[in-house]
Write a protein that holds these residues in place. Structure first.
Motif, PDB file in Angstrom:
ATOM      1  N   MET A  89       0.838  -1.211   0.000  1.00 36.32           N
ATOM      2  CA  MET A  89       0.000   0.000   0.000  1.00 36.32           C
ATOM      3  C   MET A  89       0.869   1.256   0.000  1.00 36.32           C
ATOM      4  N   LEU A 146       0.986   5.703   0.081  1.00 32.14           N
ATOM      5  CA  LEU A 146       0.231   6.869   0.560  1.00 32.14           C
ATOM      6  C   LEU A 146      -0.830   7.291  -0.447  1.00 32.14           C
ATOM      7  N   SER A 167      -2.646   5.513  -2.202  1.00 36.10           N
ATOM      8  CA  SER A 167      -3.892   4.750  -2.135  1.00 36.10           C
ATOM      9  C   SER A 167      -4.806   5.267  -1.027  1.00 36.10           C
ATOM     10  N   ILE A 168      -4.183   5.864  -0.016  1.00 30.62           N
ATOM     11  CA  ILE A 168      -5.029   6.439   1.056  1.00 30.62           C
ATOM     12  C   ILE A 168      -5.836   7.628   0.538  1.00 30.62           C
ATOM     13  N   PHE A 169      -5.155   8.435  -0.268  1.00 36.41           N
ATOM     14  CA  PHE A 169      -5.869   9.601  -0.797  1.00 36.41           C
ATOM     15  C   PHE A 169      -6.591   9.264  -2.091  1.00 36.41           C
ATOM     16  N   SER A 170      -7.110   8.068  -2.132  1.00 38.17           N
ATOM     17  CA  SER A 170      -7.944   7.635  -3.255  1.00 38.17           C
ATOM     18  C   SER A 170      -9.260   8.395  -3.187  1.00 38.17           C
ATOM     19  N   LEU A 187     -12.330   7.509  -2.779  1.00 40.04           N
ATOM     20  CA  LEU A 187     -13.257   7.131  -1.708  1.00 40.04           C
ATOM     21  C   LEU A 187     -12.768   7.638  -0.344  1.00 40.04           C
ATOM     22  N   ALA A 188     -11.461   7.465  -0.109  1.00 44.46           N
ATOM     23  CA  ALA A 188     -10.901   7.964   1.154  1.00 44.46           C
ATOM     24  C   ALA A 188     -11.088   9.476   1.231  1.00 44.46           C
ATOM     25  N   ILE A 239     -14.454  10.323   2.514  1.00 47.72           N
ATOM     26  CA  ILE A 239     -14.545  10.144   3.969  1.00 47.72           C
ATOM     27  C   ILE A 239     -13.846  11.301   4.685  1.00 47.72           C
ATOM     28  N   PHE A 240     -12.675  11.667   4.163  1.00 49.79           N
ATOM     29  CA  PHE A 240     -11.890  12.751   4.749  1.00 49.79           C
ATOM     30  C   PHE A 240     -12.710  14.051   4.785  1.00 49.79           C
ATOM     31  N   LEU A 294     -15.530  13.924   7.273  1.00 43.60           N
ATOM     32  CA  LEU A 294     -15.086  14.138   8.651  1.00 43.60           C
ATOM     33  C   LEU A 294     -14.754  15.610   8.889  1.00 43.60           C
ATOM     34  N   LEU A 295     -14.106  16.214   7.905  1.00 44.95           N
ATOM     35  CA  LEU A 295     -13.778  17.635   8.035  1.00 44.95           C
ATOM     36  C   LEU A 295     -15.048  18.475   8.198  1.00 44.95           C
ATOM     37  N   MET A 322      -7.628  -0.784  -6.280  1.00 46.41           N
ATOM     38  CA  MET A 322      -7.745  -0.479  -4.837  1.00 46.41           C
ATOM     39  C   MET A 322      -9.030  -1.074  -4.264  1.00 46.41           C
ATOM     40  N   ILE A 365      -8.272   1.187   2.179  1.00 40.47           N
ATOM     41  CA  ILE A 365      -8.573   2.478   2.818  1.00 40.47           C
ATOM     42  C   ILE A 365      -8.456   2.371   4.338  1.00 40.47           C
ATOM     43  N   LEU A 393      -8.761  12.625  13.153  1.00 40.15           N
ATOM     44  CA  LEU A 393      -9.856  13.526  12.794  1.00 40.15           C
ATOM     45  C   LEU A 393     -10.994  13.417  13.801  1.00 40.15           C
TER      46      LEU A 393
END
Lengths: 399, 399
Positions: free
Chosen positions: A1, A3, A5-8, A10-11, A14-15, A18-19, B1, B6, B18
């Motif tokens: 994995m 980084l 892929s985290i900021f894909s 879908l992520a 979610i981000f 949450l914000l 992915m 995620i 968060l």
């Protein structure tokens, strides 16, 4: 994995979600100067009110038996302390609608007070008779002061406590119903310092303190008149006032004793509800002589001054409790008779007096009136509403 | 992915981070009943104060010229409206420390007021002379009322406006320094309704309204005495009071005119600062006759009643402005003389009066005193502090 892929996509969603959740936090900030509570006695709940929006904004349940309940506010105007009839003492957060602390502190209680410095909450108890003091922070017990007295046989007894108020100098003042005594507790030192006033009159049943915190006045159930204690001159003892306002007249059956906490001052005069009569009594504050009587349509319960003292509003006992009368304090004329609903139980003015909120229990309604035009502004639904209390009381002596 | 990637460990860390950010939101909630502001004139900033913690908790900068600045509060006690000397009007959020709105609304202004319903902010302007009314929500202009008058030659002039206060019935009252007039503006209708009182005396320089909002009293710069307008009886016009308190005595050089907004009531009497004399004047509220004079150590500036009216606190003009004197209202004796620092400019009582905060500009210090023991409780550092204002003013008529 990686980084990446985290900021894909879908992520990212979610981000952002949450914000967005975090960003609403500043929105939820609010001032507490225009908040208040309405006691809903049938359901043991509090309706939380906003007097700027003229709306009920939340409801808090699980407060026990709220018949005859009263409310005080914390120094920061964030928390309501609710005194239930069942001895329950609850601390309610007006901002979150949560009960942050709750205790059953006696079997039967009747109101409370908060100290001048805001650190102590005091509760008046019927059973066992006395006053308990709690930390306003967490409701931990600070002092337990039994209301003891010595009867005619020399026996030690305990008395029901009524008419508990705060007074300047971090003091509390209250009356002993069974004993006919007034006690003053000074909480400035390490331990409570108690001063007793005996033989104040037969069965004091309720009391008030004036807005300056100087005059404590107890109504008497067992005899005509009232008892006055001047807290600037406790060495002078108590004084009986208005002792003969009903002499030679027939007293009507009393369905409900008047409430005294609604002290009405207009200029140099105090307006008080007469017991068992269809009238308001007026006494001058110089020597407490009776200077006037105003006939009204029923037995008065609450006699309350609009904050500018230009009007006095009066609610009534059963069976005449479906109306409110408004009196001009200067002309002493009744300027209007309003019909806010069935079984009017309480009235509360907004802090500067532009509106008044009136609860009608049997109409399940709170009505807001403009006190200037005397017109209805708003009707709010509420389940068996009784007492209404706004947060500006946090800043007033004796409220 | 895949979805699994995620919720990898690293994403989980971010997720929790968060969440933690969000969870602090309830912690930042707070009541606004125990907040206040201290005007720091040299730096054009406000220190935000908490009277429960007895601390300065934040500082707000960028408010322009704050010499002689004053402050009013919104109905919900969340926002401070700051009236700068340079015509600046700023709305400050006490919860976030942010300036949420700011306008330069004139060239030179001197204080303001907020309407009974909280919806209008009024500003008194010297240049150009008049009153402007703004929405308390966003500071948008609602009305611009020039202070016009007709001089002895029949010419239309504009006057500096002073002594602006709110009054019950959504009214504002103010004085025209150059014209010697008092104007009442009624904001109940669609447009402002203006009532003028002419020939009220030479050069009214400041004014006050009593806590019930009935009596408006303007001090006169151009002659002895004061002018009274009974707002319950505007048809009777104005009345000159205390006109001869200085007759036959030599007047001292006046370094600073007394402030009148610190109206002190004690029972049925009003306590006022004498101009150019080392004394306090006492008038009865029945006929406004002079009933007493109390010698003090300098020329009084602020004469303020402790909320229980048992004490009056007095600050002074240069060169005697390093002390504050406390007078017992019943015995009229000076009970103590305190030294809070150099150049004492203002005093503010906590809402129920257990403490008083006093600013000493040239000592860069605010001192908190216990008004019961008269002992110092706390010293707070502040840059050239002047006016101190607590949020309970939101709930008082005329403050």
């Amino acid at each position: 994995m990686t980084l990446n892929s985290i900021f894909s996509p879908l992520a990212g969603v979610i981000f952002l979600f949450l914000l967005a959740g975090c960003q609403t936090a500043p929105e939820s900030l609010q001032g507490t100067g225009d908040l208040g509570v309405i006691v809903e006695r049938a359901t043991g709940s509090l309706a939380l009110a906003n007097t700027s929006q003229q709306q009920i904004v939340d409801q808090v349940e699980g407060l026990g038996d709220l018949s005859h309940a009263s409310v005080k506010f914390s120094r920061d105007a964030r928390y309501a302390f609710v005194f239930g009839r069942d001895g329950g003492l609850s601390k309610v957060d007006l901002l979150t609608g949560e009960i942050t602390a709750r205790i059953l502190q006696s079997g039967n209680s009747i109101g409370g007070a908060i100290s001048q410095d805001g650190q102590l909450v005091a509760v008046a108890n019927y059973e066992p008779g006395g006053v308990k003091l709690f930390s306003s922070d967490n409701l931990e017990l600070v002092a337990d002061i039994p209301a003891t007295w010595t009867d005619e046989n020399g026996d030690q007894q305990r008395s029901k406590v009524v008419g508990l108020v705060d007074a300047p100098g971090n003091r509390f003042v209250y009356s002993l119903f069974d004993a006919g005594e007034i006690h003053v507790v000074d909480m400035n030192g390490a331990t409570p310092e108690l001063t007793r006033f005996t033989d104040v009159g037969k069965n004091p049943y309720d009391a008030l303190i004036d807005p300056s915190g100087r005059y404590y006045i107890a109504g008497l159930f067992g005899e005509d008149g009232l008892t006055l204690l001047d807290l600037w001159h406790t060495e002078a003892g108590v004084q009986h006032i208005l002792t003969d306002y009903g002499r030679g007249e027939e007293r009507l059956p009393v369905y409900k004793m008047p409430h005294l906490e609604g002290w009405a001052m207009a200029g140099d005069e105090a307006w008080l509800p007469a017991v068992g009569r269809h009238e308001i009594l007026i006494a001058n504050k110089e020597d407490w002589a009776l200077t006037g009587r105003i006939p009204v349509q029923g037995q008065p319960i609450f006699v309350m001054s609009r904050p500018d003292q230009h009007q006095v509003w009066v609610s009534f006992a059963h069976p005449d409790n479906d109306v409110v009368q408004v009196i001009d304090t200067e002309t002493r004329a009744i300027v209007t008779t309003l019909s806010p609903g069935k079984a009017v139980l309480h009235m509360e003015f907004t802090p500067r007096g532009e509106h008044v909120w009136i609860s009608a229990r049997d109409s399940n309604r709170v009505t807001v009136y403009d006190t200037h035009t005397l017109q209805e502004v708003k009707r709010l639904e509420s389940e068996s509403p009784s007492g209404i209390f706004f947060t500006d009381r946090a800043h007033r002596i004796g409220l």
